[in-house]
Design an enzyme around this catalytic site. Structure first.
Site, short mmCIF file in Angstrom:
data_model
loop_
_atom_site.label_atom_id
_atom_site.label_comp_id
_atom_site.label_asym_id
_atom_site.label_seq_id
_atom_site.Cartn_x
_atom_site.Cartn_y
_atom_site.Cartn_z
N HIS A 99 -41.48 -24.94 -102.40
CA HIS A 99 -41.09 -24.02 -103.49
C HIS A 99 -41.82 -22.71 -103.20
O HIS A 99 -42.93 -22.73 -102.66
CB HIS A 99 -41.59 -24.48 -104.85
CG HIS A 99 -41.17 -25.85 -105.29
ND1 HIS A 99 -41.82 -26.98 -104.88
CD2 HIS A 99 -40.20 -26.26 -106.14
CE1 HIS A 99 -41.26 -28.04 -105.45
NE2 HIS A 99 -40.26 -27.63 -106.23
N ASP A 102 -45.45 -22.74 -104.09
CA ASP A 102 -46.34 -23.60 -103.29
C ASP A 102 -47.01 -22.80 -102.19
O ASP A 102 -48.15 -23.07 -101.84
CB ASP A 102 -45.57 -24.74 -102.59
CG ASP A 102 -44.74 -25.57 -103.53
OD1 ASP A 102 -45.11 -25.68 -104.70
OD2 ASP A 102 -43.70 -26.11 -103.08
C1 XLS Z 1 -39.19 -33.00 -109.38
C2 XLS Z 1 -38.42 -32.74 -108.19
C3 XLS Z 1 -38.89 -31.55 -107.37
C4 XLS Z 1 -37.81 -31.13 -106.42
C5 XLS Z 1 -37.97 -29.76 -105.89
O1 XLS Z 1 -39.12 -34.05 -109.97
O2 XLS Z 1 -38.36 -33.89 -107.42
O3 XLS Z 1 -40.08 -31.85 -106.71
O4 XLS Z 1 -37.71 -31.99 -105.36
O5 XLS Z 1 -37.99 -28.81 -106.88
#
Ligand code: XLS
Ligand code: NI
Ligand code: NI
Length: 439
Positions: A99, A102
């Site tokens: 993301h 991140d």
């Molecule tokens: C949250 C999601 C997130 C997605 C990416 O539950 O799994 O981590 O994979 O935004």
């Protein structure tokens, strides 16, 4: 500089190895069903769980001990970006996912966020060039910052919507620059808590508008990645709009977006929705929408997204079964959206966890390939539905039959009685046999 000094490169040592820092089943160059394991299993590191998160939970602070702990903001972000490549190299992972938040601190303004992203993307681009590692997908985090408390595409506030759009725009530019194979939308807070304050129609129309804008902008800048939506039924909101694969496919069809998107399916989200993972994969597969996987598993005793590393051979087998039947995942891959447990706070745990996940998927791949090669379920299923290959059944399938022709047939036929067992118990025993004996 080495960020993970205590661990050296993980390699395959075979199923009898007692070395915890070795693959027992994942043998990247081994051929399974005509392709190397590495080609079948495009494993990716989730930047957020592996590098950014520190193990905080609602009851306690971060526990993780990392070599970049003493650094702050942008220096910490730079260290993590360098550490990413050391981790992937040692772990033999060819891909990663992130993301925007991140990789880079948000700073005090959108402008500052953009510039922090650019600083880190320079490092990532360089690292990718020298290591050959690839970006499976990136995405925008439009759920953590308090501005997104009412959602992003589904927000009640147009300024917040515009901010979200700005994050997506930047995300696509970053994806293009880093040659991402995919761009993901996970719903974040796209959902609602109570209808008493919610215009569901407008919220869903607006989400679709954001997706269309993204498709248009990708075209405009020449971003060639595949768009993916990641369904999840609940958490953080009570009702997430992208509940599951079937709901998400219907949504995409309604807004004429189905040609532009596929699904990124996550195991733990499937079980939260009351489905098995293989159910979700099958729904996507038969609709031509199976795009990519978030590999993890939930805990059957807990009702939330625990994101544990996958460890079940049953699930891995049935997952890879769907992937093989789909003829692979195309641009998609297998992202470990999985995190170590809070007490597993040492850097070594990150490696041990990935080894266990990669090994179970490798073994699952081999079992699934054998089940397909031996036509274990295919033959049983073909026989089970064989009445649709001739006579009245063939007329139904070809579209020739009408209610009148079928009624006429039924009137002149003997009353049908159940004459076939489903043989579930036998099939499960056979599945066990394959799992226990596959080499
Ligand atoms: C949250 C999601 C997130 C997605 C990416 O539950 O799994 O981590 O994979 O935004
Ligand atoms: Ni996920
Ligand atoms: Ni999740």
């Amino acid at each position: 500089m080495a960020y993970f000094e205590s661990v050296s490169k993980i390699s395959y040592e075979g199923s009898r190895s007692t070395n915890p820092y070795a693959f027992k089943f994942y043998n990247p160059k081994e051929i399974v069903a005509g392709k190397t394991m590495e080609e079948h299993l495009k494993f990716a590191m989730a930047y957020w769980h592996t590098l950014t998160a520190g193990g905080a939970d609602p009851f306690g602070a971060e526990t993780a001990v990392r070599s970049w702990d003493k650094l702050s903001t942008i220096d910490k972000a730079k260290a993590r970006a360098e550490a990413a490549f050391e981790f992937m190299e040692k772990m033999d992972l060819q891909y990663y996912c992130f993301h925007d938040v991140d990789i880079a601190p948000e700073g005090a303004s959108l402008r500052e966020f953009y510039s922090n992203i650019d600083t880190i993307v320079d490092i990532l681009e360089q690292g990718m060039k020298s290591s050959g590692k690839k970006l499976l997908w990136n995405t925008a985090n439009m759920f953590t910052n308090p501005r997104y408390m009412h959602g992003a595409g589904s927000t009640c506030n147009a300024d917040v919507y515009a901010y979200a759009a700005a994050q997506v725009k930047k995300g696509l530019e970053v994806g293009k620059r880093l040659g991402a194979d995919n761009y993901v939308f996970w719903g974040g807070r796209e959902g609602y808590e109570t209808l008493l304050n919610t215009d569901m129609g407008l919220e869903q129309d607006n989400i679709a508008r954001l997706f269309s804008m993204a498709v248009d902008y990708a075209k405009e800048i020449g971003f060639e990645g595949q768009f993916l939506i990641e369904p999840k039924p609940k958490e953080p909101t009570k009702h997430q709009y992208d509940f599951d694969a079937a709901t998400t496919i219907a949504f995409l069809q309604k807004y004429n977006l189905d040609k532009h998107f596929k699904l990124n399916l996550e195991a733990n989200h499937a079980t939260l929705a009351g489905h098995t993972f293989e159910h979700e994969l099958r729904v996507a597969r038969i609709n031509g929408m199976l795009g990519s996987l978030d590999a993890n598993q939930g805990d059957p005793l807990l009702g939330w997204d625990t994101d544990e590393f996958p460890a079940s051979i049953y699930d891995a087998t049935l997952t890879l079964y769907e992937v093989l039947k789909n003829d692979g995942l195309g641009k998609g891959g297998i992202n470990f959206d999985s995190k170590v447990r809070r007490p597993s706070f040492e850097p070594e745990d990150l490696f041990l966890a990935h080894i266990s996940g990669m090994d179970i998927y490798a073994k699952g791949l081999k079992v699934a390939a054998k089940l397909i090669e031996d036509r274990v379920f295919d033959d049983f299923i073909a026989k089970r539905y064989s009445s649709f290959t001739e006579g009245v059944g063939a007329d139904i399938v070809s579209g020739k039959a009408t209610l009148a022709s079928l009624a006429d047939y039924a009137l002149n036929n003997e009353t049908p009685r159940p004459n076939q067992s489903g043989r579930q118990e036998m099939l499960r025993a056979t599945l066990n046999q394959y799992i226990l004996t596959a080499e």
